[in-house]
Design a protein around this motif. Structure first.
Motif, short mmCIF file in Angstrom:
data_model
loop_
_atom_site.label_atom_id
_atom_site.label_comp_id
_atom_site.label_asym_id
_atom_site.label_seq_id
_atom_site.Cartn_x
_atom_site.Cartn_y
_atom_site.Cartn_z
N LEU A 8 30.11 59.02 49.80
CA LEU A 8 30.31 58.17 48.63
C LEU A 8 29.67 56.81 48.83
O LEU A 8 29.00 56.28 47.92
CB LEU A 8 31.81 58.02 48.34
CG LEU A 8 32.52 59.28 47.87
CD1 LEU A 8 34.03 59.09 47.90
CD2 LEU A 8 32.05 59.69 46.48
N LEU A 9 29.83 56.21 50.01
CA LEU A 9 29.21 54.92 50.30
C LEU A 9 27.69 55.03 50.28
O LEU A 9 26.99 54.14 49.78
CB LEU A 9 29.69 54.38 51.64
CG LEU A 9 31.12 53.84 51.66
CD1 LEU A 9 31.54 53.50 53.09
CD2 LEU A 9 31.23 52.62 50.77
N GLU A 10 27.17 56.13 50.81
CA GLU A 10 25.72 56.33 50.81
C GLU A 10 25.20 56.39 49.38
O GLU A 10 24.17 55.78 49.04
CB GLU A 10 25.35 57.60 51.56
CG GLU A 10 23.86 57.84 51.63
CD GLU A 10 23.53 59.13 52.36
OE1 GLU A 10 22.47 59.70 52.04
OE2 GLU A 10 24.31 59.56 53.23
N ALA A 11 25.90 57.12 48.51
CA ALA A 11 25.49 57.22 47.11
C ALA A 11 25.53 55.84 46.44
O ALA A 11 24.62 55.47 45.69
CB ALA A 11 26.40 58.20 46.37
N LEU A 12 26.56 55.07 46.73
CA LEU A 12 26.69 53.74 46.13
C LEU A 12 25.67 52.75 46.70
O LEU A 12 25.35 51.76 46.06
CB LEU A 12 28.11 53.21 46.31
CG LEU A 12 29.14 53.87 45.41
CD1 LEU A 12 30.55 53.44 45.82
CD2 LEU A 12 28.88 53.56 43.95
N SER A 13 25.16 53.02 47.89
CA SER A 13 24.15 52.12 48.46
C SER A 13 22.85 52.19 47.65
O SER A 13 22.03 51.28 47.71
CB SER A 13 23.88 52.48 49.92
OG SER A 13 23.15 53.68 50.03
N ARG A 14 22.69 53.24 46.86
CA ARG A 14 21.51 53.38 46.00
C ARG A 14 21.72 52.73 44.63
O ARG A 14 20.80 52.68 43.83
CB ARG A 14 21.16 54.85 45.84
CG ARG A 14 20.72 55.51 47.15
CD ARG A 14 20.21 56.92 46.94
NE ARG A 14 21.24 57.87 46.58
CZ ARG A 14 21.97 58.57 47.46
NH1 ARG A 14 21.80 58.41 48.75
NH2 ARG A 14 22.88 59.42 47.03
N GLY A 15 22.95 52.28 44.36
CA GLY A 15 23.23 51.61 43.10
C GLY A 15 24.61 51.97 42.57
O GLY A 15 25.26 52.89 43.07
N ASP A 16 25.04 51.25 41.57
CA ASP A 16 26.34 51.48 40.95
C ASP A 16 26.39 52.89 40.35
O ASP A 16 25.36 53.44 39.96
CB ASP A 16 26.60 50.47 39.84
CG ASP A 16 26.64 49.04 40.34
OD1 ASP A 16 26.54 48.84 41.57
OD2 ASP A 16 26.76 48.13 39.51
N PHE A 56 34.83 54.94 31.12
CA PHE A 56 34.13 55.09 32.39
C PHE A 56 34.70 54.17 33.46
O PHE A 56 35.11 53.05 33.17
CB PHE A 56 32.64 54.80 32.21
CG PHE A 56 31.97 55.71 31.23
CD1 PHE A 56 31.67 57.01 31.57
CD2 PHE A 56 31.68 55.26 29.96
CE1 PHE A 56 31.07 57.86 30.66
CE2 PHE A 56 31.08 56.11 29.04
CZ PHE A 56 30.78 57.41 29.39
N ARG A 57 34.73 54.66 34.69
CA ARG A 57 35.15 53.87 35.85
C ARG A 57 33.91 53.64 36.70
O ARG A 57 33.42 54.55 37.35
CB ARG A 57 36.22 54.60 36.67
CG ARG A 57 37.45 55.05 35.90
CD ARG A 57 38.19 53.86 35.29
NE ARG A 57 39.41 54.24 34.61
CZ ARG A 57 39.52 54.42 33.30
NH1 ARG A 57 38.48 54.32 32.54
NH2 ARG A 57 40.67 54.71 32.75
N GLN A 58 33.38 52.42 36.64
CA GLN A 58 32.15 52.08 37.35
C GLN A 58 32.50 51.62 38.76
O GLN A 58 33.36 50.77 38.95
CB GLN A 58 31.43 50.95 36.59
CG GLN A 58 30.05 50.66 37.06
CD GLN A 58 29.05 51.70 36.60
OE1 GLN A 58 29.28 52.44 35.65
NE2 GLN A 58 27.93 51.78 37.27
N CYS A 59 31.82 52.18 39.75
CA CYS A 59 32.04 51.82 41.15
C CYS A 59 30.82 51.09 41.68
O CYS A 59 29.69 51.37 41.29
CB CYS A 59 32.28 53.07 41.99
SG CYS A 59 33.76 53.96 41.51
N ARG A 60 31.08 50.16 42.60
CA ARG A 60 30.02 49.35 43.18
C ARG A 60 30.41 49.00 44.61
O ARG A 60 31.58 48.76 44.89
CB ARG A 60 29.89 48.09 42.32
CG ARG A 60 29.17 46.95 42.94
CD ARG A 60 29.13 45.74 42.01
NE ARG A 60 28.34 46.12 40.83
CZ ARG A 60 28.54 45.65 39.62
NH1 ARG A 60 29.50 44.81 39.38
NH2 ARG A 60 27.79 46.05 38.62
N ILE A 61 29.43 48.96 45.49
CA ILE A 61 29.69 48.54 46.87
C ILE A 61 30.02 47.06 46.87
O ILE A 61 29.39 46.28 46.17
CB ILE A 61 28.48 48.83 47.78
CG1 ILE A 61 28.46 50.29 48.15
CG2 ILE A 61 28.50 47.95 49.02
CD1 ILE A 61 27.53 50.67 49.27
#
Length: 70
Positions: A8-16, A56-61
């Motif tokens: 999940l963190l890897e996916a978020l490292s590419r953007g929100d 929508f629930r937007q996630c961001r690092i």
């Protein structure tokens, strides 16, 4: 260091991403509620922030949490 949370963190490292976007590649292996629990762990640890935009629930690092980790 759970492999699902690292993913999940890897996916978020590419953007929100929305929770649905993050869950999509993992749904073959686990349920949406299980993925949501992993996201909640990351949010509670301060590594990820989550905001609500309509349905929508937007996630961001949270980059501040990683400043001292080098």
């Amino acid at each position: 260091s759970d492999p699902t949370r690292r993913s999940l963190l890897e996916a978020l490292s590419r953007g929100d991403a929305t929770v649905s976007d993050l869950a999509s590649p993992l749904l073959k292996h686990m349920s949406l509620p299980a993925i949501t629990k992993h996201i909640k762990v990351l949010v509670n640890a301060g590594l990820v922030t989550k905001s609500v935009d309509a349905q929508f629930r937007q996630c961001r690092i949270n980059h501040e949490a990683f400043k001292d980790v080098t």
